[in-house]
Scaffold this active site. Sequence first.
Site, PDB file in Angstrom:
ATOM      1  N   THR A 113       0.819  -1.261   0.044  1.00  0.00           N
ATOM      2  CA  THR A 113      -0.074   0.084   0.119  1.00  0.00           C
ATOM      3  C   THR A 113       0.893   1.206  -0.097  1.00  0.00           C
ATOM      4  OG1 THR A 113      -1.728  -1.002   1.269  1.00  0.00           O
ATOM      5  CG2 THR A 113      -1.659   1.212   1.307  1.00  0.00           C
ATOM      6  N   ARG A 140     -12.699  -8.880  -1.994  1.00  0.00           N
ATOM      7  CA  ARG A 140     -12.107  -8.643  -0.790  1.00  0.00           C
ATOM      8  C   ARG A 140     -11.748  -7.093  -0.812  1.00  0.00           C
ATOM      9  NH1 ARG A 140      -6.990  -6.672   1.146  1.00  0.00           N
ATOM     10  NH2 ARG A 140      -6.601  -7.231   3.494  1.00  0.00           N
ATOM     11  N   VAL A 141     -11.901  -6.611   0.436  1.00  0.00           N
ATOM     12  CA  VAL A 141     -11.552  -5.041   0.745  1.00  0.00           C
ATOM     13  C   VAL A 141     -10.774  -4.820   2.082  1.00  0.00           C
ATOM     14  CG1 VAL A 141     -12.242  -2.802   0.965  1.00  0.00           C
ATOM     15  CG2 VAL A 141     -13.614  -4.522  -0.905  1.00  0.00           C
ATOM     16  N   GLY A 142      -9.683  -4.482   1.953  1.00  0.00           N
ATOM     17  CA  GLY A 142      -8.946  -4.240   3.046  1.00  0.00           C
ATOM     18  C   GLY A 142      -9.037  -2.920   3.807  1.00  0.00           C
ATOM     19  N   ASP A 143      -8.059  -2.267   4.454  1.00  0.00           N
ATOM     20  CA  ASP A 143      -8.355  -1.111   5.258  1.00  0.00           C
ATOM     21  C   ASP A 143      -8.226   0.202   4.739  1.00  0.00           C
ATOM     22  OD1 ASP A 143      -5.641  -2.006   5.330  1.00  0.00           O
ATOM     23  OD2 ASP A 143      -5.201  -0.089   6.502  1.00  0.00           O
ATOM     24  N   THR A 150      -0.413   0.989   6.544  1.00  0.00           N
ATOM     25  CA  THR A 150      -0.193  -0.327   5.475  1.00  0.00           C
ATOM     26  C   THR A 150       0.068  -1.678   6.350  1.00  0.00           C
ATOM     27  OG1 THR A 150       1.460  -1.021   3.953  1.00  0.00           O
ATOM     28  CG2 THR A 150       2.553   0.367   5.191  1.00  0.00           C
ATOM     29  N   GLY A 151      -0.337  -2.458   5.851  1.00  0.00           N
ATOM     30  CA  GLY A 151      -0.339  -3.817   6.605  1.00  0.00           C
ATOM     31  C   GLY A 151      -1.274  -4.842   6.315  1.00  0.00           C
ATOM     32  N   GLY A 208      -4.771  -5.835   6.389  1.00  0.00           N
ATOM     33  CA  GLY A 208      -6.069  -4.771   6.644  1.00  0.00           C
ATOM     34  C   GLY A 208      -7.033  -5.379   7.537  1.00  0.00           C
TER      35      GLY A 208
END
Length: 362
Positions: A230, A258-261, A281-282, A284
């Site tokens: 990210t 799929r959706v992350g943070d 960043t990491g 999510g």
Amino acid sequence: MKKNICRGLRIACAVVGAWLLILNAAASAQAPAGAAMSGWAIAIHGGAGESEWEQMDAATAAAYRASLAKALAAGSDVLKRKGTALDAVEAAVEVLEDDPLFNAGRGAAFAADGTNEMDAALMDGSTLAAGSVADVHFTRHPIALARAVMEHTPYVMMVGEGADTFARAQGIEQQPASFFFTEMRWREFVGIMKASGRPIPPRPQGVAAESGSGGAATLALPIFAHRFGTVGAVARDSVGHLAAATSTGGMQGKLPGRVGDSPLIGAGTYASDHSCAVSGTGVGEYFIRLTLAREVCTLVEEGRTPQQAADEMIHRQLPALKGGEGGVIVIAPNGEPVWSSNTLGMFRAREEEGHAAEVFVK
């Protein structure tokens, strides 16, 4: 005569005093409440991880350093011209989205079906206005689309086909799937799919059978799993307002949808003039569970320094959840930008008014 002169002087002084009060009130209205003016500042990140740093050679480090410096300059140039923090973070992130070294925009990771699903968000700390997009396929600069959602709709978030359609209606540049493809990222994707025993989908339409076109393919860099690639930026402008922006190509080999943070306000992105601006960043899923970006700001509001707040969330709260890895960049209404990560490394850079730019790769 003397009385008239004195009276005239008193009136003149009263008028000048009134104007000074008006000017001071206007200045106070522009600057965030309680902000100690420290000049403009900006920080960016290009993701965190492990294997990148385990395999980093001089050529790879030089390539990432040059890319980070270019993105940082794009953002700081806006601030040097007295531009807004919001314009600065968008400018920096757009450069990173165009750079095939990073997992955002061109160079985005691939979902298990071989498509790119890109997410982005930005937030204005002066108003708490925010915009975000998820699962967009053809928008060259997802961060620009997130800003369009913020400024031209009553919404905060749009996703999928509807977001792409909105991008076209707004005249935001679109590109075919082949534009976002890079050979380095595809080979990384293939390795992940093989390791998990899943079938490898066909290469995207318009991509040559053996190699990608341009970008990272021409750099001959090592192939490594850039797990948390990210990108993001946080900034404080010359008036003292804050902003944050984050953009990502997501997780390699993830299930489509799929959706992350990154596009979730409060999880991977947050900004408030009353506390700080954060881009993360990491992994999510863990940032989402902790509403990590907002929690950093809450700790600052409660009296922690930005560094203390970032370290609390990244080195204590995040790893307390098994699998919780990553990092953040943080900026407050005063002081220098800071960062924290619990991975082996994090690509990052910063610049403050009156100070030289700093770029950190290894």
